[in-house]
Design an enzyme around this catalytic site. Structure first.
Site, PDB file in Angstrom:
ATOM      1  N   GLU A 185       0.873  -1.173   0.000  1.00 35.55           N
ATOM      2  CA  GLU A 185       0.000   0.000   0.000  1.00 35.55           C
ATOM      3  C   GLU A 185       0.904   1.214   0.000  1.00 35.55           C
ATOM      4  OE1 GLU A 185      -1.185   3.048   0.627  1.00 35.55           O
ATOM      5  OE2 GLU A 185      -2.096   2.724   2.592  1.00 35.55           O
ATOM      6  N   GLU A 194       4.466   7.937  -4.255  1.00 34.34           N
ATOM      7  CA  GLU A 194       5.277   7.262  -3.239  1.00 34.34           C
ATOM      8  C   GLU A 194       6.215   6.229  -3.850  1.00 34.34           C
ATOM      9  OE1 GLU A 194       3.358   5.766   0.187  1.00 34.34           O
ATOM     10  OE2 GLU A 194       2.496   7.688   0.758  1.00 34.34           O
TER      11      GLU A 194
END
Length: 727
Positions: A185, A194
């Site tokens: 995640e 990210e």
């Protein structure tokens, strides 16, 4: 120790990247770094009074976690309170993981997904598992916290934890064999920020078997064309400045991009804009990213969009839908609430609950259309080119009318460009704000024939305004954050604003202290600031008290009749009902069957044993909100005097029935007390973040007018820390 500190000095500018590990958050005020050669771990914190970064040593004991809420500024707590997310992952992991699986969890955080995987192995045909779970996390405070969570849930012997990025793991060295299931995640509001793509690429090449399974399975990005004056004002300073008749040109013609926002997607709670948004298209699909195969670093697509109404496209609002299982029955969406069916092909899988809860770790994204926007007519075909790199997604409209003058003059002002936040661009284009500032400047300059003026912050507006208004003034701009960029900017716009650079000097006080030699032995007649400090926009409102610190350092250089603007700051507050924000910050208990109570203090959760810390938020974007009291004053900061510690308290009388979750706090900057020119940064102003002090437990107000509480604040002048407590 000296050798260790020398090692730190050599690497102080190096921060661990996030390939294969969750970053603390774009909101994080502190960063952490470790040096494996010394065994030390350091955390960088921003000094509120100087704006400088300072490195402090954190306890080396890997098994210990700081009792302080050192991770309160990250998004972990909000993410763990996202029940739809947790439920979707748990359901998909139960479907995907078997007792023979080797599961790799990248960016493990508290280890929640790893524990789900380990439990799924045991649940498979109710027999003991012979599979394994490998968890990697690159953020040391989270590694320490994860180990504590694993021990509390009797999972520490079932999960191997590596304090590494995933691209530092080696098969045959760290792990015996490649994994056949990937759970991760590592997603932000834009999806890719990210490091999702490079992380998946490396895992595919080095860490996973050929036909691996993955949770999640796929992500799809969607967009929608919108018209919104508010969104336009957040980026188009040139055209907004045309409507301001004060003679100041922050972005002169031919230099339209000299002050600009970065060409990127900005995360925002778009539901908060409500009726200020006009939808000009149906939702459209943009990119699809499959987690089960190696992604490309670069991708392009052309999207043809049918306009559903006449109007001007000011922005593209985008979101993503996560498909967590291969069958396509488990989904999670970050769509705005006006999207009735956020699922692909209008599907309605049973595990999707409909409208998601408000959360702050994932929002929608906004891409600004250039200039005044793109005019469209109903049923017109709008062609949009979308491009993704390995970390971002961008858009361009393929229409001649979309080309703006910014494009033609991009190179001529390249060296003078200053990139500001959208909110700062909007402030500089706000007519009321500019007129108020100019009124205060004119009053401060009254009676001063050839004043020496110091701009003590990063305000390019004040530097240009004083030079424009007072033709005989000498100006020193400190620009502690902008530095040389600010100097080049002032030079670039000097002609259009009627001043010459022989009256303007930039001295970066981060490099050296200002002395009387810099002023040719002249005393300072006018010391002013907004205050605004470049790079500090996302911090608490009282970060602007840097101005008080700088005023104190210059105390011996101030004339007897010096005029200081702002002359004082007033700490204001208001009792608030903030159910969505409080829910996202509440103390954790059982998450999908796993105890997380031991992380509450470190994450700064409401209802934990420690005080809830003050955190910065845009109140207007915090979901459901309601004021339960009048605005009240807690304390004042007197900038006419040198920096000093101070304290204050106020009795809060509740005026509305409801549930009080905490207090919004902000500073009103008094520019001139005699003319009552005050610049408020309160919740009615969208361009500033407020401080939010949440209560440990919500307070139910049944009889307004008969119920009250007390709130106290203390400002420590030695550290710059402002603490707030309520009883």
């Amino acid at each position: 120790m000296r050798c260790q500190l020398q090692t730190l000095a050599r690497i102080v500018s190096v921060v661990r990247t996030t390939a294969g590990g969750r970053r603390p958050s774009s909101k994080a005020i502190s960063r952490t770094m470790s040096t494996k050669s010394t065994g030390l771990m350091f955390q960088v914190k921003v000094n509120p009074l100087t704006g400088n970064s300072e490195w402090v040593v954190i306890e080396e004991d890997v098994d210990d976690v700081s009792p302080e809420p050192m991770l309160a500024t990250t998004s972990y707590l909000d993410m763990l309170n996202d029940s739809p997310r947790n439920r979707a992952y748990r359901t998909a992991i139960d479907k995907t993981v078997s007792k023979h699986s080797h599961v790799l969890d990248i960016g493990s955080g508290t280890g929640l997904l790893s524990m789900m995987a380990a439990r799924a192995m045991r649940n498979d045909d109710l027999k003991s598992s012979n599979g394994m779970v490998t968890a990697c996390e690159s953020y040391m405070p989270m590694v320490k916290l994860m180990k504590k969570v694993l021990r509390a849930n009797n999972m520490n012997d079932k999960i191997r934890v590596f304090y590494k990025r995933s691209d530092e793991l080696e098969v045959g060295v760290d792990i015996a064999s490649r994994a056949d299931v990937l759970v991760s995640e590592i997603l932000d509001s834009e999806l890719l920020g990210e490091g999702l793509i490079p992380t998946l690429q490396h895992a595919h090449d080095k860490l996973l078997v050929e036909n691996y399974q993955t949770v999640p399975y796929r992500a799809t990005t969607y967009g929608q064309l919108v018209e919104s004056t508010y969104l336009w004002e957040l980026h188009d300073l040139y055209n907004n400045e045309k409507n301001v008749a004060d003679g100041i040109h922050l972005v002169p013609k031919g230099k339209e991009s000299i002050l600009r926002v970065k060409p990127q997607q900005f995360d925002m709670h778009c539901d908060a804009l409500g009726e200020e948004i006009r939808l000009l298209s149906e939702p459209f699909k943009i990119f699809e990213f499959d987690f089960w195969k190696r992604p490309d670093s670069h991708g392009e697509t052309q999207v043809h969009i049918k306009a559903t109404d006449d109007g001007t496209v000011h922005a593209v609002i985008s979101w993503w839908v996560l498909q967590l299982d291969e069958e396509g029955k488990i989904f999670y969406s970050t769509s705005p609430k006006w999207i009735n069916s956020p699922l692909p092909n209008n599907g309605s899988p049973s595990s999707y609950s409909g409208t998601r809860d408000w959360c702050d770790h994932w929002k929608q994204c906004v891409w600004f259309t250039k200039g005044k926007g793109l005019p469209v007519c109903k049923d017109e075909d709008v062609c949009m080119d979308a491009t993704h790199t390995d970390i971002s997604i961008s858009y361009e409209f393929n229409a001649q009318s979309q080309r703006s003058e910014v494009d033609h003059h991009e190179l001529s002002t390249q060296d003078s460009h200053i990139t500001l936040s959208p909110e700062r661009i909007a402030i500089y284009g706000d007519n009321h704000w500019r007129l108020s500032m100019l009124k205060a400047i004119n009053y401060a300059l009254k009676g001063k024939e050839s004043p020496l003026c110091i701009i003590a912050d990063d305000s390019v507006f004040l530097s240009v305004a004083v030079a424009h208004v007072s033709k005989a003034s000498h100006i020193i701009s400190l620009f502690p954050g902008l530095g040389d960029k600010g100097s080049r900017y002032l030079q670039a716009v000097a002609d259009e604003n009627g001043y010459s650079m022989d009256r303007v000097q930039v001295i970066n006080t981060r490099k050296r202290q200002l002395t009387m030699n810099d002023t040719h032995q002249n005393k300072v007649d006018l010391l002013i600031a907004e205050p605004f400090y470049f790079g500090a926009e996302g911090m608490l409102p009282w970060h602007g008290l840097q101005f008080w610190s700088k005023r104190t350092m210059l105390d011996s250089m101030l004339s007897e009749d010096v005029r200081i603007m702002p002359c004082k700051g007033i700490l204001k507050a208001c009792a608030m009902s903030l159910p969505d924000l409080w829910r996202s910050r509440r103390a954790l208990e059982n998450i999908e069957g796993f105890d997380h109570t031991m992380v509450n203090t470190t994450l700064g959760a409401c209802g934990s044993s420690s005080e809830c810390p003050c955190l910065p938020f845009y109140i207007w974007q915090c979901g459901e909100t309601e004021k339960l009291s009048d605005t009240f004053t807690i304390m004042e900061f007197d900038f006419m005097k040198p920096l000093s510690s101070c304290q204050g308290k106020a009795k809060v009388e509740f005026t509305e029935a409801g549930v009080c979750h905490g207090f919004a706090l902000w500073i009103d900057w008094v520019m001139d007390s005699s003319t009552n020119i005050v610049m408020s940064t309160g919740p009615d102003q969208r361009y500033w973040k407020q401080g939010v002090k949440l209560l440990a437990e919500p307070l139910k107000i049944v009889q307004p007018g008969k119920c009250s509480t007390v709130i106290e604040a203390y400002f420590d002048s030695s550290s710059g820390v402002l603490s707030v407590n309520s009883s």
